[in-house]
Motif scaffolding. Structure first.
Motif, PDB file in Angstrom:
ATOM      1  N   ASP A  19      -8.489 -23.868  -1.871  1.00  3.92           N
ATOM      2  CA  ASP A  19      -8.515 -22.492  -2.373  1.00  3.92           C
ATOM      3  C   ASP A  19      -7.109 -22.146  -2.857  1.00  3.92           C
ATOM      4  O   ASP A  19      -6.184 -22.106  -2.052  1.00  3.92           O
ATOM      5  CB  ASP A  19      -8.940 -21.537  -1.252  1.00  3.92           C
ATOM      6  N   ASN A 290     -20.173 -22.183  -5.180  1.00  2.38           N
ATOM      7  CA  ASN A 290     -18.775 -22.368  -4.777  1.00  2.38           C
ATOM      8  C   ASN A 290     -18.501 -23.769  -4.248  1.00  2.38           C
ATOM      9  O   ASN A 290     -17.344 -24.148  -4.082  1.00  2.38           O
ATOM     10  CB  ASN A 290     -18.390 -21.333  -3.718  1.00  2.38           C
ATOM     11  N   ALA A 314     -16.944 -18.367  -0.362  1.00  3.52           N
ATOM     12  CA  ALA A 314     -16.327 -17.431  -1.306  1.00  3.52           C
ATOM     13  C   ALA A 314     -14.808 -17.512  -1.182  1.00  3.52           C
ATOM     14  O   ALA A 314     -14.258 -17.537  -0.080  1.00  3.52           O
ATOM     15  CB  ALA A 314     -16.804 -16.010  -1.026  1.00  3.52           C
ATOM     16  N   SER A 315     -14.124 -17.553  -2.318  1.00  2.16           N
ATOM     17  CA  SER A 315     -12.679 -17.723  -2.325  1.00  2.16           C
ATOM     18  C   SER A 315     -12.069 -16.825  -3.391  1.00  2.16           C
ATOM     19  O   SER A 315     -12.774 -16.151  -4.147  1.00  2.16           O
ATOM     20  CB  SER A 315     -12.319 -19.183  -2.613  1.00  2.16           C
ATOM     21  N   ASP A 318     -13.435 -17.509  -7.078  1.00  2.00           N
ATOM     22  CA  ASP A 318     -14.869 -17.529  -6.801  1.00  2.00           C
ATOM     23  C   ASP A 318     -15.645 -18.089  -7.988  1.00  2.00           C
ATOM     24  O   ASP A 318     -15.589 -17.554  -9.085  1.00  2.00           O
ATOM     25  CB  ASP A 318     -15.351 -16.116  -6.467  1.00  2.00           C
ATOM     26  N   ARG A 319     -16.392 -19.170  -7.737  1.00  4.53           N
ATOM     27  CA  ARG A 319     -17.150 -19.815  -8.807  1.00  4.53           C
ATOM     28  C   ARG A 319     -18.609 -19.369  -8.849  1.00  4.53           C
ATOM     29  O   ARG A 319     -19.317 -19.676  -9.807  1.00  4.53           O
ATOM     30  CB  ARG A 319     -17.071 -21.335  -8.643  1.00  4.53           C
TER      31      ARG A 319
END
Length: 694
Positions: A19, A290, A314-315, A318-319
């Motif tokens: 991340d 993600n 989730a980061s 976020d993808r």
């Protein structure tokens, strides 16, 4: 030919779990291809300097490969890294610098050892057959973002035509592409399937015949035969039925001497197309964008009519969110980034001093969550505080499945993080999780968290084989006490089922767990609908099925088979049943229990905008039953609809509608409020009497 990108195969993208993460992937694009109508676009962005981006093609390679060749072009100077995985698990790696140019061919001699290799035999020798081809961009290389175009990836072999023909038929690979997300057609669409095979080494014609089967493996028609030949490039379109339902297509391919059987799937579902997001819909699903799922799956989620996605990992990069936005999906990020960091800190501190004061500094985690909400809050519809914390937190701090010491520390953490999310994103809902029952919420309230929490989110799986059915799920009985608790304290808590699902796996001596009940794919679809109806009738506001896609190929592993679609993206019966349920219930005005005999379960609901014509949905938990439904309105017939949208007209005789019930729920349409309302009950143990409004 391994890949010409005309009917692209499944390329798997990986960019690590750091991340922030790099991004990228392989797509088929009509951007000046070398041959045909499309080429591959390998796009990448490694500007975070935190890992690499790879895209993999795992497939069966022919024997005695002597060379690999493909066409490539790029707009600037860039180095493409290529990896080949051999039969021992050894990875062979080569760096291929590229200069700005038009299409040019690269050919690699695979008869000589490679200087760069690792894993497996680790001897530099190519041990055939190969298992995987991978292209990647490593971190620290300039440029850090860009696109490399690839086309016509092929291999050269040293086998004879006859030997190669035998291999061809032994390993025959058939591409069956519908061009529709998830192969989920709407009834008004022309249903066709583009079928293709690689060119046979001997160049002969291949005849294809097809048999259609329904969800119960009963014949559902035939596919008109087609012929694949050099004249059509070994590609032809199959005509498919457009009647609602789930279909398996059994294909038989033959060149007159040899034959092979293959199978594919498609479905015809209700048109659940909508304009914009639908936050009022209760229907959601868990995804793993993600963690590297292809963004194209978002189109399948939307096409089925599913309104919400809950995505873990989730980061700050976020993808999953872009996928949600591109497909008008409401987004519930689930935070897991701090689980290991925090619990490792707990363990290290208590290992040094078991009697250490258990007051912890969560300021770094609080700041991270605030930053996430500041960055994404205007796009996010709700937040899930942390995924299933009980395992790692109780291991570090004490307690267990039902709470205990860890819960107090977690409540302190939760209050601080929730306050930060609310400050950065006022009005947002923050979910606090429970386990497979409603057990922790009382302790949370006793820890001064009541005013912080917006919703309690159990994961109401049926874990124990002794209670395999959704009718036996403990949360249904616990909802009455929960409502009384909330009302007494004047709280606005809702219940969202953040994860719940049933797995279509086969139990044997290699099954890695005793949890869960083995089901067929058809049984999985039945339990999905029953669970959803029961949860809604008991007042659950949002339900997130786990999982959208199978997480593996092992038929005896429960964790690999929770999906609504297989991991080749083909539909399972469950996604067809879910799409039909959504079509009927996503904006139901109410749903309430209906008095019915024989141990059956029945619920009436009012379709949006047509409360005078409620619909009944009924089933039995096991076995079969025949029920006579009283009809007072004078209706002469009703329409019985199965899980997959297939209809049957049933006459009303002597003011009774006689229907056969099975564990597969049945929708009964065509009755009126005069027929159903007098038989609704507010005292049934099968639903919460205060629930049911949607």
């Amino acid at each position: 030919m391994l890949e010409d990108f005309e009917a692209p195969q499944n390329w798997f993208t990986w960019s690590g779990d750091a991340d922030p993460r790099p991004t990228g992937g392989m797509e088929a694009v009509a951007d000046d291809p070398h041959g045909g109508k499309q080429c591959g676009s390998f796009f990448f962005d490694t500007s975070c300097d935190n890992g690499y981006v790879s895209t993999d093609l795992a497939r069966i390679f022919p024997p005695q490969v002597t060379a690999l060749r493909f066409w490539v072009r790029s707009a600037g100077s860039v180095t493409l890294t290529l990896r080949l995985l051999d039969s021992t698990g050894q990875t062979h790696q080569q760096s291929l610098p590229q200069e700005p140019a038009g299409w040019h061919r690269i050919e690699l001699d695979l008869s000589r050892p490679t200087p760069h290799h690792f894993g497996g035999a680790n001897d530099g020798q190519f041990h055939q057959p190969f298992a995987k081809l991978q292209f990647l961009r490593e971190r620290g290389c300039a440029p850090k973002a860009g696109t490399i175009y690839l086309d016509d990836v092929e291999v050269v072999t040293a086998t004879t035509t006859e030997e190669l023909t035998e291999w061809y038929w032994n390993e025959l690979q058939v591409r069956a592409e519908t061009g529709v997300p998830g192969s989920l057609f709407y009834p008004t669409e022309r249903a066709t399937m583009d079928l293709s095979v690689g060119t046979p080494p001997n160049g002969v014609k291949v005849t294809v015949r097809g048999q259609l089967l329904d969800v119960l493996d009963q014949p559902a028609g035939e596919v008109p035969p087609v012929e694949l030949s050099p004249d059509n490039g070994y590609r032809a379109a199959l005509t498919l039925p457009s009647a609602p339902g789930y279909y398996r297509v059994q294909l038989s391919l033959s060149d007159g001497k040899r034959s092979k059987e293959r199978e594919t799937r498609f479905a015809v579902i209700p048109n659940n197309r909508r304009q914009g997001a639908d936050p009022d819909s209760p229907f959601g699903v868990n995804t793993h964008f993600n963690q590297g799922w292809p963004a194209s799956l978002g189109e399948v989620v939307r096409r089925a009519g599913i309104a919400w996605v809950r995505d873990g990992e989730a980061s700050l990069d976020d993808r999953a969110l872009p996928v949600a936005l591109d497909n008008d999906l409401c987004y519930l990020p689930c935070f897991t980034a701090w689980t290991n960091r925090l619990t490792q800190r707990f363990k290290e501190t208590l290992a040094k001093d078991p009697n250490a004061e258990r007051t912890w500094d969560f300021s770094e985690a609080v700041a991270w969550h605030r930053q996430y909400a500041e960055k994404y809050g205007k796009y996010v519809d709700a937040y899930d505080l942390m995924n299933e914390p009980h395992g790692p937190w109780s291991e570090a701090l004490g307690g267990g499945w039902q709470g205990g010491e860890w819960l107090r520390t977690f409540a302190d953490y939760g209050k601080q993080v929730t306050d930060a999310l609310h400050q950065a994103d006022p009005g947002a809902k923050v979910l606090w999780e429970d386990i497979d029952q409603l057990l922790w919420y009382r302790e949370f309230a006793g820890m001064d968290a009541a005013k912080t929490i917006d919703a309690i989110s159990p994961h109401p799986y049926n874990l124990h084989p002794s209670r395999p059915y959704p009718e036996q799920q403990p949360t249904l009985e616990q909802m009455r006490d929960f409502r009384a608790f909330v009302a007494e304290r004047k709280l606005s808590w809702e219940v969202w089922a953040g994860e719940v699902g049933f797995s279509s796996f086969r139990r044997d001596d290699k099954t890695p767990t005793q949890f869960y009940t083995a089901l067929t794919e058809a049984e999985q679809a039945q339990l999905l609908v029953r669970m959803m109806v029961l949860q809604l009738a008991h007042g659950v506001k949002r339900i997130f099925w786990y999982d959208f896609m199978n997480d593996g190929w092992e038929p005896n592993n429960p964790e690999h088979n929770f999906g609504l679609v297989r991991n080749d993206h083909q539909p399972k019966p469950a996604i067809v049943a879910y799409a039909n349920l959504i079509h009927r219930l996503r904006h139901a005005a109410w749903i309430k229990p209906y008095v019915i005999g024989g141990g059956a379960y029945a619920f009436a609901y009012a379709p949006k905008g047509d409360a005078a014509k409620p619909v009944l949905i009924a089933w039995v938990m096991a076995g079969t039953a025949t029920e006579a439904i009283p009809v007072a309105s004078g209706a002469e017939q009703a329409v019985v609809v199965d899980l997959y949208g297939r209809t049957q007209t049933v006459p009303v005789r002597a003011h009774r509608l006689t229907v056969g019930l099975t564990p597969s729920p049945t929708y009964i349409e065509g009755l009126t409020d005069r027929d159903l309302l007098p038989h609704l009950t507010q005292s049934s143990a099968k639903a919460d009497p205060e629930a049911g409004a949607q």
